[in-house]
Write an enzyme that holds these catalytic residues in place. Structure first.
Site, mmCIF file in Angstrom:
data_model
loop_
_atom_site.group_PDB
_atom_site.id
_atom_site.type_symbol
_atom_site.label_atom_id
_atom_site.label_comp_id
_atom_site.label_asym_id
_atom_site.label_seq_id
_atom_site.Cartn_x
_atom_site.Cartn_y
_atom_site.Cartn_z
ATOM 1 N N ASN A 216 -21.781 -44.759 2.785
ATOM 2 C CA ASN A 216 -20.889 -43.597 2.765
ATOM 3 C C ASN A 216 -19.869 -43.796 3.878
ATOM 4 O O ASN A 216 -20.195 -43.630 5.046
ATOM 5 C CB ASN A 216 -21.729 -42.323 2.990
ATOM 6 N N LYS B 55 -17.291 -42.107 4.549
ATOM 7 C CA LYS B 55 -16.731 -40.842 5.054
ATOM 8 C C LYS B 55 -15.207 -40.952 5.151
ATOM 9 O O LYS B 55 -14.596 -41.608 4.318
ATOM 10 C CB LYS B 55 -17.384 -40.471 6.395
ATOM 11 N N HIS C 34 -24.068 -33.360 0.716
ATOM 12 C CA HIS C 34 -24.105 -34.047 2.017
ATOM 13 C C HIS C 34 -24.002 -32.995 3.120
ATOM 14 O O HIS C 34 -23.273 -32.010 2.987
ATOM 15 C CB HIS C 34 -22.957 -35.057 2.128
ATOM 16 N N GLU D 70 -22.450 -32.841 5.784
ATOM 17 C CA GLU D 70 -21.101 -32.525 6.281
ATOM 18 C C GLU D 70 -20.366 -31.601 5.314
ATOM 19 O O GLU D 70 -19.554 -30.772 5.726
ATOM 20 C CB GLU D 70 -20.325 -33.835 6.539
ATOM 21 N N GLU E 142 -31.809 -36.691 4.295
ATOM 22 C CA GLU E 142 -31.001 -36.934 5.478
ATOM 23 C C GLU E 142 -31.192 -35.795 6.478
ATOM 24 O O GLU E 142 -30.501 -34.768 6.401
ATOM 25 C CB GLU E 142 -29.522 -37.004 5.099
ATOM 26 N N GLY F 56 -25.449 -39.622 12.198
ATOM 27 C CA GLY F 56 -24.392 -39.961 13.149
ATOM 28 C C GLY F 56 -24.763 -39.751 14.604
ATOM 29 O O GLY F 56 -23.904 -39.781 15.478
ATOM 30 N N SER G 195 -28.709 -42.431 10.739
ATOM 31 C CA SER G 195 -28.750 -43.500 11.752
ATOM 32 C C SER G 195 -29.614 -44.682 11.327
ATOM 33 O O SER G 195 -30.286 -45.286 12.166
ATOM 34 C CB SER G 195 -29.203 -42.933 13.106
HETATM 35 C C1 PEP Z 1 -24.619 -40.131 6.316
HETATM 36 O O1 PEP Z 1 -23.653 -39.498 6.682
HETATM 37 O O2 PEP Z 1 -24.966 -40.067 5.128
HETATM 38 C C2 PEP Z 1 -25.339 -40.920 7.292
HETATM 39 C C3 PEP Z 1 -26.559 -41.250 7.023
HETATM 40 O O3 PEP Z 1 -24.674 -41.243 8.448
HETATM 41 P P1 PEP Z 1 -25.205 -42.195 9.630
HETATM 42 O O4 PEP Z 1 -25.829 -43.409 8.991
HETATM 43 O O5 PEP Z 1 -23.994 -42.531 10.428
HETATM 44 O O6 PEP Z 1 -26.199 -41.405 10.403
#
Ligand code: PEP
Length: 249
Positions: A9, A11, A94, A96, A165, A171, A211
Site C-alpha cells: 500500500n 499510500k 483502512h 487511515e 492491522e 507506520g 510495521s
Molecule cells: C498500512 O498502512 O497498511 C501499513 C501496514 O503500514 P505500515 O507497514 O507502514 O505500518
C-alpha cells in the site's frame, strides 16, 4: 493450502517516475509462483503502473473507491473506472480512511459490498486502536468491523482477503508480536467460520499489516493463520518489499 499474499500500500507516496521504477523493480524480483504479490499506488499513477507491470503476475490494487456507480460525486473514482485501469483488488476500511477521513462503518460496508459486487478482489481492513486494546476490546472491535461484510453477498472465498492491522502498529515501527497477531487472526478465522462456514473460513486469506518489515516478516508469516501481509512503509523500497515477498514464499 492458502497461497500467501503480499500487497504493498503505497499510500500518498511516489511521483510518476518513481512509481514506475518501483513497479518495475517489483516485477523483476517477484517469483513466478508460490506467492501472490500486489501493489496499490496512488490513483493518479494507476495507469502508468499498470503499463509498467503489463504481462507480469503482479496484481494492481486501489487504495480506496467510491461505492457509487457514476454521477455527481466530485473527486471520487468508481469501481468501473478502476477496473478500466487494470485494477484487480481494492482496499476498504483502512484505518487511515476510517480515522483520518472519518469514514463511518456504514460507508465502509457500502464500499466493501460495491468492491465485491464489481468482481474485484476485496481486501477488507480491520484493527483496534491502542486504547481499545488496553481496554480489552480488541475482539469486539474486530468483530464489529468484520460485521461490515454481508455473507450472503460475499460467497467466493478467493476474492475475499481480511487484513488485520492494529492501528497502533501502522507506520509506528511497533509491530504486533507473532503471538498477538496469531491470536487475532485465529479469532478472525473462527468468526468467519461461524458467519459463513468452516470451509469458507479455511480458504480466506488473512493478512497482517502494521510495521511489517524484512526483520519481522518471517516470524509473523510463519504463524498458522497469517496468510500474508499488507505492507505500507516497507513497500516503498524494492529491496525491503521483495525481502518480505521472499519470506512469504
Ligand atoms: C498500512 O498502512 O497498511 C501499513 C501496514 O503500514 P505500515 O507497514 O507502514 O505500518
Amino acid at each position: 493450502m492458502r497461497t500467501k499474499f503480499i500487497a504493498g500500500n503505497w499510500k500518498m507516496n511516489t511521483n510518476k517516475a518513481s512509481a514506475i521504477e518501483l513497479a518495475k523493480g517489483v516485477v523483476k524480483g517477484t517469483p513466478s509462483s508460490g506467492v501472490d504479490v500486489g501493489i496499490a499506488p496512488p490513483f493518479v499513477y494507476l495507469d502508468a503502473v499498470n503499463q509498467a507491470i503489463a504481462g507480469s503476475n503482479v496484481l494492481l490494487g486501489a487504495q480506496d473507491c467510491c461505492a457509487e456507480k457514476n454521477g455527481a460525486f466530485t473527486g471520487a473514482c468508481s469501481l468501473e473506472m478502476l477496473k478500466d485501469l487494470g485494477v484487480k483488488f481494492c482496499l476498504t476500511g483502512h484505518s487511515e480512511r476510517r480515522h483520518f477521513f472519518m469514514e463511518p462503518s456504514d460507508l465502509v460496508a457500502k464500499k466493501a459490498a460495491a468492491v465485491y459486487a464489481s468482481g474485484l478482489m476485496l481486501i477488507h481492513c480491520v484493527g483496534e486502536k491502542i486504547e481499545e486494546r488496553d481496554a480489552g476490546k480488541t475482539f469486539a472491535v474486530v468483530q464489529a468491523q468484520l460485521g461490515e461484510l454481508n455473507p450472503a453477498a460475499t460467497q467466493d472465498a478467493q476474492r475475499l482477503v481480511i487484513a488485520y492491522e492494529p492501528v497502533w502498529a501502522i507506520g509506528t515501527g511497533r509491530n504486533a508480536t507473532d503471538a498477538q497477531a496469531q491470536e487475532v487472526h485465529a479469532f478472525i478465522r473462527d468468526f468467519l467460520g461461524k458467519r459463513w462456514n468452516k470451509n469458507f473460513a479455511d480458504q480466506v486469506r488473512i493478512q497482517y499489516g502494521g510495521s511489517m518489515k524484512p526483520e519481522n516478516a518471517k516470524g509473523l508469516l510463519t504463524q498458522s493463520d497469517v496468510d500474508g501481509g499488507l505492507i505500507g512503509g516497507a513497500s516503498l523500497k524494492t529491496d525491503s518489499f521483495l525481502a518480505i515477498v521472499n519470506a512469504a514464499k
